[in-house]
Scaffold this active site. Structure first.
Site, PDB file in Angstrom:
ATOM      1  CG  HIS A 171      10.058  -8.421 -12.132  1.00 26.12           C
ATOM      2  ND1 HIS A 171       9.550  -7.262 -12.013  1.00 26.12           N
ATOM      3  CD2 HIS A 171      11.206  -8.444 -11.606  1.00 26.12           C
ATOM      4  CE1 HIS A 171      10.450  -6.535 -10.935  1.00 26.12           C
ATOM      5  NE2 HIS A 171      11.072  -7.376 -10.771  1.00 26.12           N
ATOM      6  CE  LYS A 190       8.825  -9.331  -8.148  1.00 27.54           C
ATOM      7  NZ  LYS A 190       9.544 -10.055  -6.899  1.00 27.54           N
TER       8      LYS A 190
END
Ligand SMILES: NC(=O)C1=CN([C@@H]2O[C@H](COP(=O)(O)OP(=O)(O)OC[C@H]3O[C@@H](n4cnc5c(N)ncnc54)[C@H](O)[C@@H]3O)[C@@H](O)[C@H]2O)C=CC1
Ligand SMILES: O=C(O)C1=N[C@H](C(=O)O)C[C@H](O)C1
Length: 250
Positions: A136, A140
């Site tokens: 990711h 995040k």
């Protein structure tokens, strides 16, 4: 044509919230009536007559938001992550007092991501080992991702149902974290990479072969068909629904 569904978005200034506002605004059968972010007046969602609330906020606040929605009799479509079995049980308890309200909690609204979780679940019983790698963007908040946790739980459940034992792993010496997080006995590895959005690989292995199931969300628009499906369906599904797959008949 029937009246449009009135939708409020929580986390409206965030990466997902902005996309959700755009998607709702562009849909003829939906009306964006409230956009709320941190520090805004939460009750404006109710004051605006929202019938469905969409939540893309933060694991620390999402439970309060769901409680608010249920208390106000507003259906909720929740993409925010950080859900445990205990949290889901708490939501079920709250819903027992509001049997007309529907709450959808989906760790991933991407159709391909949902399919890849299902494929991993189907494949799990045929392979000795299974590990999950999620990749990711570095902004995040949580690790491992909600999708990776759910994928690992599905793999673990499929192995249990097939009567398989623990995933074999002879590692006796490892630096902290080298084998990732242990989710129900399945190792999950989280990478945070600038330039990426949301990606996942499930790597399964048996004697003489491996199977890799990979999904890539290259743009957050990939989550929007799933979010809109949830918004359109949730009023017909009182109680708690976990996972978009329930709405896709998978
Ligand atoms: N289910 C899915 O398909 C997806 C889920 N997510 C999840 O959605 C969540 C949000 O992700 P991003 O949009 O990337 O984060 P973000 O940090 O860009 O946005 C979150 C927004 O929520 C706001 N916020 C915080 N507390 C709030 C409160 N009490 N009330 C209203 N707004 C509040 C923040 O100010 C921020 O604008 C994360 O848990 C992420 O994992 C992200 C992508 C897809
Ligand atoms: O934070 C994100 O970006 C994402 N969060 C969800 C998760 O934790 O699984 C869904 C997707 O992976 C993007």
């Amino acid at each position: 044509m029937s009246e449009p569904i009135r939708v409020g978005v929580l986390g409206a200034r965030g990466r997902m919230g902005q996309q959700a506002c755009r998607a709702v605004d562009a849909a003829d059968d939906l009306e964006l009536v409230a956009m709320v972010d941190a520090g805004d007046w939460l009750f404006s969602v109710a004051d605006a007559g929202s019938q469905v609330l969409v939540d893309f906020t933060h694991p620390d606040v999402v439970m309060d938001n769901i409680r608010f929605a249920i208390d106000q009799g507003i259906h909720a479509v929740v993409g925010t992550t950080g859900f445990t079995a205990e949290r889901l049980d708490t939501v079920r308890t709250w819903l027992a007092d509001a049997p007309q309200v529907g709450v959808l909690v989906a760790p991933n609204f991407g159709i391909g991501a949902v399919l890849s979780m299902r494929f991993a679940q189907l494949a799990a019983r045929f392979y000795d080992t299974a590990e999950v790698i999620e990749l990711h963007h570095p902004h995040k908040a949580d690790a491992p991702s909600g999708t990776a946790v759910r994928t690992a739980e599905l793999i673990a459940a499929a192995r249990r149902e097939a009567g398989m034992g623990a995933v074999p792993d002879a590692t006796t010496q490892a630096r902290d974290g080298a084998r990732g997080a242990d989710v129900d006995g399945v190792h999950v590895h989280a990478l945070r990479v600038a330039g990426m959005v949301a990606h996942q690989e499930v790597v399964l292995g048996a004697e003489g072969e491996t199977l890799t199931i990979r999904h890539d969300s290259l743009d957050r628009v990939s989550f929007m068909p799933g979010v809109l499906l949830g918004v359109r369906e949730i009023a017909r599904r009182p109680g708690l629904t976990v996972g978009l797959e329930a709405l896709l008949d998978l």
